[in-house]
Design an enzyme around this catalytic site. Structure first.
Site, PDB file in Angstrom:
ATOM      1  N   HIS A   1     -12.844 -51.119  36.152  1.00 31.25           N
ATOM      2  CA  HIS A   1     -11.989 -50.015  35.705  1.00 31.25           C
ATOM      3  C   HIS A   1     -12.095 -48.873  36.701  1.00 31.25           C
ATOM      4  CE1 HIS A   1      -9.495 -48.157  32.768  1.00 31.25           C
ATOM      5  NE2 HIS A   1     -10.396 -47.348  32.252  1.00 31.25           N
TER       6      HIS A   1
ATOM      7  N   CYS B   1      -3.463 -24.033   9.750  1.00 31.62           N
ATOM      8  CA  CYS B   1      -4.250 -24.232   8.520  1.00 31.62           C
ATOM      9  C   CYS B   1      -4.566 -25.729   8.360  1.00 31.62           C
ATOM     10  CB  CYS B   1      -3.465 -23.752   7.313  1.00 31.62           C
ATOM     11  SG  CYS B   1      -2.825 -22.081   7.518  1.00 31.62           S
ATOM     12  N   MET B   2      -5.252 -26.061   7.278  1.00 26.69           N
ATOM     13  CA  MET B   2      -5.604 -27.467   7.060  1.00 26.69           C
ATOM     14  C   MET B   2      -4.362 -28.338   6.871  1.00 26.69           C
ATOM     15  SD  MET B   2      -8.022 -29.203   4.139  1.00 26.69           S
ATOM     16  CE  MET B   2      -9.508 -28.330   4.575  1.00 26.69           C
ATOM     17  N   ASP B   3      -3.362 -27.788   6.163  1.00 28.14           N
ATOM     18  CA  ASP B   3      -2.200 -28.599   5.783  1.00 28.14           C
ATOM     19  C   ASP B   3      -0.884 -28.098   6.349  1.00 28.14           C
ATOM     20  OD1 ASP B   3      -4.001 -29.726   3.762  1.00 28.14           O
ATOM     21  OD2 ASP B   3      -3.676 -27.817   2.744  1.00 28.14           O
TER      22      ASP B   3
ATOM     23  N   ARG C   1      -3.861 -54.305  33.562  1.00 24.46           N
ATOM     24  CA  ARG C   1      -4.113 -53.917  32.159  1.00 24.46           C
ATOM     25  C   ARG C   1      -3.416 -52.575  31.917  1.00 24.46           C
ATOM     26  NH1 ARG C   1      -9.137 -54.389  34.232  1.00 24.46           N
ATOM     27  NH2 ARG C   1      -9.460 -52.161  33.959  1.00 24.46           N
TER      28      ARG C   1
ATOM     29  N   LYS D   1      -5.422 -50.926  22.309  1.00 27.17           N
ATOM     30  CA  LYS D   1      -6.597 -50.376  21.606  1.00 27.17           C
ATOM     31  C   LYS D   1      -6.182 -49.090  20.889  1.00 27.17           C
ATOM     32  CE  LYS D   1      -7.982 -48.043  25.854  1.00 27.17           C
ATOM     33  NZ  LYS D   1      -8.806 -46.897  26.084  1.00 27.17           N
TER      34      LYS D   1
ATOM     35  N   ARG E   1     -19.922 -46.299  33.883  1.00 33.91           N
ATOM     36  CA  ARG E   1     -19.831 -46.129  32.429  1.00 33.91           C
ATOM     37  C   ARG E   1     -20.337 -47.426  31.821  1.00 33.91           C
ATOM     38  NH1 ARG E   1     -14.051 -44.715  29.826  1.00 33.91           N
ATOM     39  NH2 ARG E   1     -13.709 -46.916  30.283  1.00 33.91           N
TER      40      ARG E   1
ATOM     41  N   TYR F   1      -3.803 -17.279   7.786  1.00 28.09           N
ATOM     42  CA  TYR F   1      -5.171 -16.762   7.677  1.00 28.09           C
ATOM     43  C   TYR F   1      -5.501 -15.802   8.819  1.00 28.09           C
ATOM     44  CZ  TYR F   1      -5.905 -20.633   4.417  1.00 28.09           C
ATOM     45  OH  TYR F   1      -5.808 -21.513   3.370  1.00 28.09           O
TER      46      TYR F   1
HETATM   47  C1  LIG Z   1     -10.913 -51.078  30.454  1.00 25.18           C
HETATM   48  C2  LIG Z   1      -9.571 -50.462  30.298  1.00 25.18           C
HETATM   49  N1  LIG Z   1      -8.522 -51.041  30.886  1.00 25.18           N
HETATM   50  C3  LIG Z   1      -7.274 -50.533  30.785  1.00 25.18           C
HETATM   51  C4  LIG Z   1      -7.041 -49.375  30.066  1.00 25.18           C
HETATM   52  C5  LIG Z   1      -5.639 -48.843  29.994  1.00 25.18           C
HETATM   53  O1  LIG Z   1      -5.531 -47.617  30.652  1.00 25.18           O
HETATM   54  P1  LIG Z   1      -4.124 -46.899  30.785  1.00 25.18           P
HETATM   55  O2  LIG Z   1      -3.796 -46.377  29.441  1.00 25.18           O
HETATM   56  O3  LIG Z   1      -4.338 -45.836  31.798  1.00 25.18           O
HETATM   57  O4  LIG Z   1      -3.156 -47.919  31.231  1.00 25.18           O
HETATM   58  C6  LIG Z   1      -8.110 -48.731  29.446  1.00 25.18           C
HETATM   59  C7  LIG Z   1      -7.899 -47.473  28.732  1.00 25.18           C
HETATM   60  O5  LIG Z   1      -8.587 -46.509  28.882  1.00 25.18           O
HETATM   61  C8  LIG Z   1      -9.409 -49.287  29.560  1.00 25.18           C
HETATM   62  O6  LIG Z   1     -10.462 -48.723  28.957  1.00 25.18           O
END
Ligand SMILES: Cc1ncc(COP(=O)(O)O)c(C=O)c1O
Length: 368
Positions: free
Chosen positions: A160, A305-307, A216, A37, A131, A258
């Site tokens: 999770h 700064c911005m850049d 995961r 993700k 959550r 700045y």
């Molecule tokens: C539902 C879920 N599973 C797995 C992960 C992976 O977590 P991590 O990066 O700690 O392995 C995430 C990330 O936040 C998540 O939201």
């Protein structure tokens, strides 16, 4: 970095391959879902997924449906699970591309039943994170709905962990027990749940007893440890590198950037690195960041700064010049862990920081 670019993340695909193989070996017969993700935690989801798939990742996890669709369109053929969507969203494109959906509430379950479109789904049960995830009071109703919908195939349950990065935290065992209750309830109701998963990176690395049938893993795939002080031999894959545009002298009493918040006390030299808050460098990093140039760390000084940022080269005894590379974090600079500690955050946030005009350059990657 291409001659056109002044700022880039450098992604070491050999490190991604190494981490994938290492994690796959560590989890043994358990399936490895690589979490890609947020554009693969900033590493470029499509490209790293290709390397992960070739080195042992069994499936992929993303947050949104758009991420899932883009990943499939980038050529990933293995299963993809997406877990953040709204019951009002159009699911047709994602389902047509065989994206599996996490079901995080009763409303989501009802929407899938009503849609009457074939789908493979995994129920996200809330075991204490509070959550998203189906509340325990709704487990039986959701399991019944999904079990009785002929167009839906339930692949398993997932949940999770809230405190996996604190292995001693009692919430881990409480959530593990609640997850067990959910699996037992589903099976007791005749809902087949063959592949269940609870562990993220810290859970995977510290709680092999909680691996179930799949883990995961996000952060560790990119080579970072989710629990400070552990060392599993992972290799960080990302460096953030800028090309110095200007080197100039400064005299005692003169100030830079700045607000003139930094003033030289000795005659010296400054270098300008073209990375600013528009590129993701937070203004709050002022004075906390040290930049690696030629293998030596130099303090960033004055306002971000911005850049641009300014770096104090001292007497510039190594002859730093325009065109030299300056590492904001990664190989040759502060590690993501060191920068996180210095700026009061976590390594997850550091690797998601590069933005704006940052290009991306891949290195290695012969293990496809
Ligand atoms: C539902 C879920 N599973 C797995 C992960 C992976 O977590 P991590 O990066 O700690 O392995 C995430 C990330 O936040 C998540 O939201």
């Amino acid at each position: 970095m291409s001659p056109m670019d002044l700022l880039a993340t450098r992604i070491d695909l050999d490190a991604i391959a190494h981490n994938t193989r290492l994690l796959k070996e560590l989890v043994g017969d358990t399936q490895l879902m690589a979490v890609v993700k947020a554009d693969g935690y900033g590493h470029g989801a499509g490209r790293v997924a290709e390397v992960m798939a070739a080195n042992g990742a069994d499936s992929f996890g993303v947050a949104t449906l758009r991420e899932a669709v883009e990943l499939r369109e980038s050529g990933v053929g293995k299963p993809i699970l997406a877990w953040i969507w709204s019951p009002e969203q159009d699911l047709v494109e994602a389902l047509a591309l065989r994206v599996q959906l996490g079901v995080p509430s009763l409303r989501h379950a009802q929407a899938l039943v009503d849609a009457a479109v074939p789908a493979r789904v995994t129920v996200k049960v809330d075991t204490g994170l509070h959550r998203s995830g189906v509340d325990e009071t709704d487990w039986a109703e959701v399991f019944t709905l999904l079990r009785d919908a002929e167009h839906l195939t339930v692949t398993g349950l997932f949940s999770h962990l809230a405190c996996a990065d604190e292995p001693e935290h009692p919430a881990n065992d409480e959530q593990a027990a609640a997850f067990r209750r959910a699996i037992d309830l589903a099976r007791g109701m005749g809902l087949d749940v063959p592949v269940n998963h609870l562990c993220n990176s810290p859970g995977t690395l510290t709680r092999p007893d909680l691996h179930h049938q799949l883990v995961r893993v996000g952060l560790a795939m990119y080579g970072l440890e989710p629990v400070a002080g552990l060392d599993h031999g992972l290799k960080p894959a990302m460096s953030w590198v800028g090309r110095i545009t200007v080197v100039k002298p400064i005299q005692p009493g003169e100030s830079t950037s700045y607000g003139h918040t930094w003033t030289a006390t000795e005659p010296g030299w400054l270098a300008v690195v073209p990375a600013g808050y528009a590129d993701g460098v937070p203004r709050s990093w002022q004075g906390k960041l040290s930049v690696g140039i030629g293998g030596k760390l130099y303090p960033q000084v004055g306002r971000v700064c911005m850049d641009q940022i300014v770096v104090d080269l001292g007497a510039n005894e190594f002859g730093v010049s325009p065109g030299d590379e300056a590492v904001l974090f990664g190989e040759g600079g502060m590690s993501a862990d060191e920068l996180a500690a210095a700026t009061g955050t976590i390594n997850y946030e550091i690797i998601c920081t590069p933005a704006g005009r940052t290009a991306r350059v891949y290195e290695g990657g012969v293990q496809l």
